[in-house]
Write an enzyme that holds these catalytic residues in place. Sequence first.
Site, short mmCIF file in Angstrom:
data_model
loop_
_atom_site.label_atom_id
_atom_site.label_comp_id
_atom_site.label_asym_id
_atom_site.label_seq_id
_atom_site.Cartn_x
_atom_site.Cartn_y
_atom_site.Cartn_z
N GLN A 103 -4.25 -5.14 6.90
CA GLN A 103 -5.24 -6.10 6.42
C GLN A 103 -5.20 -7.41 7.21
O GLN A 103 -6.24 -7.93 7.61
CB GLN A 103 -5.01 -6.40 4.93
CG GLN A 103 -5.25 -5.24 4.00
CD GLN A 103 -6.72 -4.85 3.91
OE1 GLN A 103 -7.62 -5.63 4.18
NE2 GLN A 103 -6.96 -3.59 3.55
N LYS A 112 -10.16 -0.41 9.91
CA LYS A 112 -10.35 -1.70 9.26
C LYS A 112 -10.70 -2.79 10.28
O LYS A 112 -11.25 -3.83 9.91
CB LYS A 112 -9.10 -2.10 8.48
CG LYS A 112 -8.71 -1.12 7.38
CD LYS A 112 -7.50 -1.60 6.62
CE LYS A 112 -6.87 -0.51 5.78
NZ LYS A 112 -7.75 0.04 4.75
N ASP A 133 3.41 -4.25 7.76
CA ASP A 133 2.14 -3.53 7.69
C ASP A 133 1.03 -4.57 7.87
O ASP A 133 0.72 -5.33 6.97
CB ASP A 133 2.02 -2.82 6.35
CG ASP A 133 0.69 -2.10 6.17
OD1 ASP A 133 -0.15 -2.16 7.09
OD2 ASP A 133 0.49 -1.49 5.10
N HIS A 178 0.86 -1.19 0.00
CA HIS A 178 0.00 0.00 0.00
C HIS A 178 0.89 1.23 0.00
O HIS A 178 2.04 1.19 0.48
CB HIS A 178 -0.87 -0.04 1.25
CG HIS A 178 -1.94 1.00 1.34
ND1 HIS A 178 -1.66 2.31 1.71
CD2 HIS A 178 -3.27 0.95 1.12
CE1 HIS A 178 -2.79 2.99 1.73
NE2 HIS A 178 -3.78 2.21 1.37
N CYS A 186 -4.67 2.60 -3.72
CA CYS A 186 -3.42 3.08 -3.10
C CYS A 186 -2.30 2.06 -3.30
O CYS A 186 -1.53 1.78 -2.37
CB CYS A 186 -3.61 3.39 -1.62
SG CYS A 186 -4.65 4.82 -1.30
#
Length: 403
Positions: free
Chosen positions: A200, A223, A197, A123, A361
């Site tokens: 998700q 999220k 990261d 991302h 993104c």
Amino acid sequence: MSFDIDRVRADFPILSRQVNNRPLVYLDNGASAQKPQVVIDAITRAYQDEYANVHRGLHYLSNLSTERYEAVRGIIARFLNAPHEDEIVFASGATEAINLVSYGWAAPRLQAGDEIVLSVLEHHANIVPWHFLRERQGVVLKWIEPDADGSLPAQKVLDAVGPRTRLIALTHMSNVTGTVVDVAAVARGTDVPLLVDGSQAAVHMPVDLAVIGADFYCVTGHKLYGPSGSGAIWISRARQAEMRPFMGGGDMIRTVTRDAVDYADPPLRFEAGTPGIVNQIGLGVALEYLMGLGMANIAAHERALRDHARDRLRDLNWLQVQGDAPDKGAIFSFTMQGAHAHDIATILDKRGIAVRAGSHCAMPLMDFLGVTATARASFGMYNTLAEVDALVDGLQFSRELFA
């Protein structure tokens, strides 16, 4: 709490509404998830009955707000199985968290010619902060491309590590293809610091930092069925000790004089100014809700959604799904010949189906895939097999319009 899909859906008031005179089918969870009633109630209560600024206040409301706010560190630590709750640094989301590492840890340590290894699956939040270092300090960005099915083997990452590599920055799960990266295998294979990261991945499956072995791991609250403007990054104590503050102001200091500043210990050292108090309290409630359901139960439900969606979408031979890694998450990005992604999303919206269209993104990934945009259906724990079928019906209708 056992995982009962009907009971879960009843916890989310927005799921009972209609859009364009159709029942809402919300498949934009990769961008932001909806909020359960317990989170909405917690936000209302925090503003209505308990609000005051945190830290150093001596009155009842300040103490209560501080207690609620600081308790969230422990909740996040438990959610991620972090060793120590003081390794949890609050942030407004993954973007701020990664910028904190870029400015506070990487910028003072990296020199021209030093390398950061990252993948084209990232991302922009895990790309642009490293471009700052490329532009300003001559740092080299070393890119890794996934395999044809979207997989990113750990060995491919490790093969890219060289003597000038100073950091590896990887997504745990792609927000476009759903690819899950074995970040634990990467961490085991090298001594180079690893930033993950988890924006998700932490939503869709259990995360165990003790197993992963990374140095930095960030999550974003919106999220995780929590409020926007909430999130955190786990930073190991060893890396915290190597970092300079990101922003200066109140709450991140012990004392300030005309000639000197004495900074607070981490994590407050990295949390300048009045924080998003209520947002973080809401995030804590959201994480407790998820842990109550059980992340393993959520992951099992979403695997069933993924497998059903994969089977149904494979039958649409005119639909090009981007990425089909075997253990991917329930995220499907696709293109349709003769129709732009925005057209697909618009037609689906008329049927009450919310998907996202664009580059998500992730422009380097779009370039790698050879597309300018995709439509994306991203599933969450409250979605159903019937909603998968509704998506397929909507895509077939779209195909008929554009054929």
